[in-house]
Design a protein around this motif. Structure first.
Motif, PDB file in Angstrom:
ATOM      1  N   LYS A   1      13.482  10.213  -5.941  1.00 37.22           N
ATOM      2  CA  LYS A   1      12.036  10.176  -6.014  1.00 37.22           C
ATOM      3  C   LYS A   1      11.485   9.032  -5.148  1.00 37.22           C
ATOM      4  O   LYS A   1      12.068   7.959  -5.075  1.00 37.22           O
ATOM      5  N   GLU A   2      10.334   9.335  -4.476  1.00 34.17           N
ATOM      6  CA  GLU A   2       9.668   8.309  -3.681  1.00 34.17           C
ATOM      7  C   GLU A   2       9.078   7.235  -4.599  1.00 34.17           C
ATOM      8  O   GLU A   2       8.559   7.539  -5.669  1.00 34.17           O
ATOM      9  N   MET A   3       9.132   5.983  -4.160  1.00 35.05           N
ATOM     10  CA  MET A   3       8.533   4.864  -4.883  1.00 35.05           C
ATOM     11  C   MET A   3       7.400   4.296  -4.043  1.00 35.05           C
ATOM     12  O   MET A   3       7.399   4.424  -2.811  1.00 35.05           O
ATOM     13  N   TRP A   4       6.443   3.641  -4.697  1.00 35.67           N
ATOM     14  CA  TRP A   4       5.303   3.112  -3.955  1.00 35.67           C
ATOM     15  C   TRP A   4       5.396   1.601  -3.799  1.00 35.67           C
ATOM     16  O   TRP A   4       5.964   0.905  -4.638  1.00 35.67           O
ATOM     17  N   LEU A   5       4.872   1.100  -2.673  1.00 35.84           N
ATOM     18  CA  LEU A   5       4.948  -0.323  -2.337  1.00 35.84           C
ATOM     19  C   LEU A   5       3.928  -1.084  -3.178  1.00 35.84           C
ATOM     20  O   LEU A   5       2.728  -1.047  -2.907  1.00 35.84           O
ATOM     21  N   SER A   6       4.408  -1.798  -4.205  1.00 30.56           N
ATOM     22  CA  SER A   6       3.497  -2.491  -5.125  1.00 30.56           C
ATOM     23  C   SER A   6       3.139  -3.895  -4.649  1.00 30.56           C
ATOM     24  O   SER A   6       2.025  -4.360  -4.863  1.00 30.56           O
ATOM     25  N   VAL A   7       4.089  -4.602  -4.027  1.00 31.04           N
ATOM     26  CA  VAL A   7       3.819  -5.943  -3.487  1.00 31.04           C
ATOM     27  C   VAL A   7       4.409  -5.995  -2.076  1.00 31.04           C
ATOM     28  O   VAL A   7       5.621  -5.790  -1.898  1.00 31.04           O
ATOM     29  N   LYS A   8       3.576  -6.294  -1.099  1.00 31.92           N
ATOM     30  CA  LYS A   8       4.016  -6.236   0.292  1.00 31.92           C
ATOM     31  C   LYS A   8       4.692  -7.521   0.755  1.00 31.92           C
ATOM     32  O   LYS A   8       5.509  -7.512   1.674  1.00 31.92           O
ATOM     33  N   SER A   9       4.348  -8.644   0.135  1.00 30.37           N
ATOM     34  CA  SER A   9       4.912  -9.923   0.596  1.00 30.37           C
ATOM     35  C   SER A   9       5.148 -10.864  -0.589  1.00 30.37           C
ATOM     36  O   SER A   9       4.209 -11.226  -1.292  1.00 30.37           O
ATOM     37  N   ILE A  10       6.422 -11.214  -0.784  1.00 26.51           N
ATOM     38  CA  ILE A  10       6.822 -12.204  -1.793  1.00 26.51           C
ATOM     39  C   ILE A  10       7.682 -13.239  -1.085  1.00 26.51           C
ATOM     40  O   ILE A  10       8.635 -12.884  -0.380  1.00 26.51           O
ATOM     41  N   GLU A  11       7.352 -14.520  -1.272  1.00 29.95           N
ATOM     42  CA  GLU A  11       8.125 -15.587  -0.625  1.00 29.95           C
ATOM     43  C   GLU A  11       8.753 -16.471  -1.691  1.00 29.95           C
ATOM     44  O   GLU A  11       8.071 -17.001  -2.564  1.00 29.95           O
ATOM     45  N   THR A  12      10.089 -16.610  -1.621  1.00 27.72           N
ATOM     46  CA  THR A  12      10.843 -17.448  -2.557  1.00 27.72           C
ATOM     47  C   THR A  12      11.921 -18.194  -1.795  1.00 27.72           C
ATOM     48  O   THR A  12      12.781 -17.561  -1.161  1.00 27.72           O
ATOM     49  N   ALA A  13      11.889 -19.524  -1.865  1.00 28.16           N
ATOM     50  CA  ALA A  13      12.902 -20.376  -1.212  1.00 28.16           C
ATOM     51  C   ALA A  13      13.065 -20.025   0.261  1.00 28.16           C
ATOM     52  O   ALA A  13      14.175 -19.974   0.793  1.00 28.16           O
TER      53      ALA A  13
END
Length: 510
Positions: A381-393
């Motif tokens: 099943k296709e999933m949708w892009l919920s958060v485009k940019s997450i920055e960690t360390a």
């Protein structure tokens, strides 16, 4: 017929005792007595007493220190047992000069040690350094979780404690309602219920007073964390033997003779937050020993519980050659990858944490297209892009979520989600821009510790710090603090660490 000498084992006999001859060189009690009498400056204890013009004479601080530290070395934690030993044990009598302090005097002395233990700890370290027991080649840090003198049943957030208070009040009212409805209760039943009601009211009042006089603790995620009514400084901690209400005793020691250089307890603070203050205290101790530049040549090891990007960045500024493992350190080791024992034990720990549930799908089971920023789940099943940019360390990630209508009827739901979805579908995130990503301190440490020299240096940590905690908790019987409050518990922890260091000196002082 045989003729035997009479058995006189039930006969009493008076034997003259020379207390000085009971303290034999090479023993812990000899080292303790020698250090307290000839090396420690105890004049600071004079501030406790103002009885030169009146009042009873106080027990000398040297006597109190000897019997308490010797009691700790023999597994006697409580003041009552130490006081009893002063009346029945010849070694305690020799150390105290046949003084027999009351257990309340001993308990009071230990409780007030919070202001005096630091200079004594440093003075003993100076003796260890003079005897050549401190090498300054490598330091290791770790924590030991020990029960506090408080029940975990009295822990909770303020909201949970208010609910508990309401529940106790309700139970108390039910007793009165029962009495009103049943006039024919016997006198014994009435007295029993009244005692129970008094107990419930007392517990509810205790919670009410605590809530009125204390502020709620806020955790790192800006959410309320649990407080303990009996000992607010302690915290609930997960150990290999279950959850306890306790403190985390942090210690840094030297690898040459396992001398403890720094010791402090922490309550509701994660081990990651204890690294910086512990290292700063270690630097202060080394300055007092006359070697403030020892960090420039020493190595430092810590396990994964201290690993974070912030801590690695801090360690880079200290001058120490640090080796700090991350949580995936073992899984990257080729020796552990092929070890059936390691894999079996790892699966046992996973099953224990997940309560026997099967392994869930992870990010490697999903189909991610970085160029098109699309993702399909294992069910296709296709999933949708919920958060485009997450920055960690210094790393960048994207997060996808499954459609709720798909996840609710998915045949692979049991392998993908812990619970039946109600608000949102399965979430999964992927790292992007791996080719041009920022090289973080975590990346640098991973390369460093995965190298052959790095693994060799880190492997020394286990034999440096772990035996220290084994000696204190098993050999010395320190499995529960008897005091309450972080300052008092910290003094008791440092006194046990002091016992450990003096024990290392017993073969050096004659």
């Amino acid at each position: 017929m045989a003729n035997y000498k009479p058995d006189l084992s039930c006969q009493s006999k008076f034997i003259p005792i020379d207390f000085a001859q009971q303290i034999i060189p090479g023993t812990f009690e000899y080292a303790l007595s020698h250090i307290v009498d000839k090396h420690l400056d105890l004049t600071t204890f004079d501030d406790w007493y103002n009885n030169d013009n009146g009042g009873a004479a106080a027990y000398p601080p040297s006597v109190m220190l000897k019997i308490i530290l010797f009691g700790y070395s023999r597994g006697l934690v409580s003041s009552r047992r130490i006081a009893q030993a002063c009346e029945t044990n010849i070694t305690f009598m020799s150390l105290s000069g046949d003084e027999q302090p009351h257990y309340t005097s001993i308990a009071s002395f230990v409780a007030k040690m919070k202001d005096k233990i630091e200079p004594l700890f440093t003075q003993v370290l100076m003796i260890c350094d003079r005897e050549g027991l401190i090498g300054r080649n490598m330091f290791a840090i770790d924590g030991c979780k020990i029960k506090s003198n408080a029940s975990k049943e009295w822990s909770g957030t303020f909201e949970e404690l208010e609910r508990k208070q309401t529940k106790l009040r309700r139970a108390s009212r039910r007793i009165i309602e029962r009495h009103q409805a049943q006039d024919g209760l016997s006198e014994d039943e009435v007295q029993h219920d009244l005692k129970q009601k008094e107990k419930l009211d007392k517990s509810a009042d205790k919670i009410k007073q605590f809530l009125a006089s204390n502020e709620e603790k806020i955790g790192n995620r800006k959410k309320p964390v649990k407080s303990n009514v009996t000992d607010p400084d302690s915290a609930k901690m997960t150990t290999s033997k279950g959850t306890i209400q306790g403190y985390n005793g942090i210690a840094i020691n030297d690898d040459k003779q396992q001398i403890i250089m720094q010791a402090q307890v922490w309550g509701s603070v994660g081990e990651q937050q204890t690294l910086k203050p512990a290292v700063e205290q270690l630097q202060t101790q080394l300055a007092k020993l006359g070697t403030p530049d020892a960090f420039n040549e020493a190595k430092f090891t810590a396990d994964s519980s201290f690993h974070s990007e912030v801590n690695l960045e801090f360690m880079a500024t200290t001058g120490l050659d640090a080796y700090m493992a991350d949580t995936a350190f073992r899984s990257r080791n080729p020796l552990f990858k092929t070890s059936e024992t390691y894999q079996t034990e790892k699966e046992k720990r996973r099953l224990k944490r997940s309560k026997g549930r099967a392994r869930l799908f992870n990010s490697t089971d999903f189909y991610f297209n970085e160029n098109e920023l699309t993702c399909r789940c294992p069910a296709g099943k296709e999933m949708w892009l919920s958060v485009k940019s997450i920055e960690t360390a210094g790393r960048h990630y994207v997060r996808f979520s499954g459609y709720l209508k798909d996840c609710r009827v998915c045949p692979l739901q049991a392998q993908c989600m812990r619970k039946v979805p109600s608000k949102q579908g399965r979430q999964v995130q992927f790292e992007t821009n791996k080719a041009d990503k920022y090289i973080s301190y975590t990346d640098k440490m991973r390369v460093k510790i995965d190298s052959s020299p790095g693994r060799r240096q880190y492997s020394k940590r286990l034999g440096t710090i772990e035996p220290v905690f084994g000696n204190i908790t098993v050999n010395k019987g320190m499995n529960k603090f008897t005091l309450r409050g972080q300052e008092k518990v910290n003094a008791q922890w440092q006194m046990y660490c002091l016992v450990h260091n003096i024990e290392k000196l017993r073969n050096s002082l004659h």
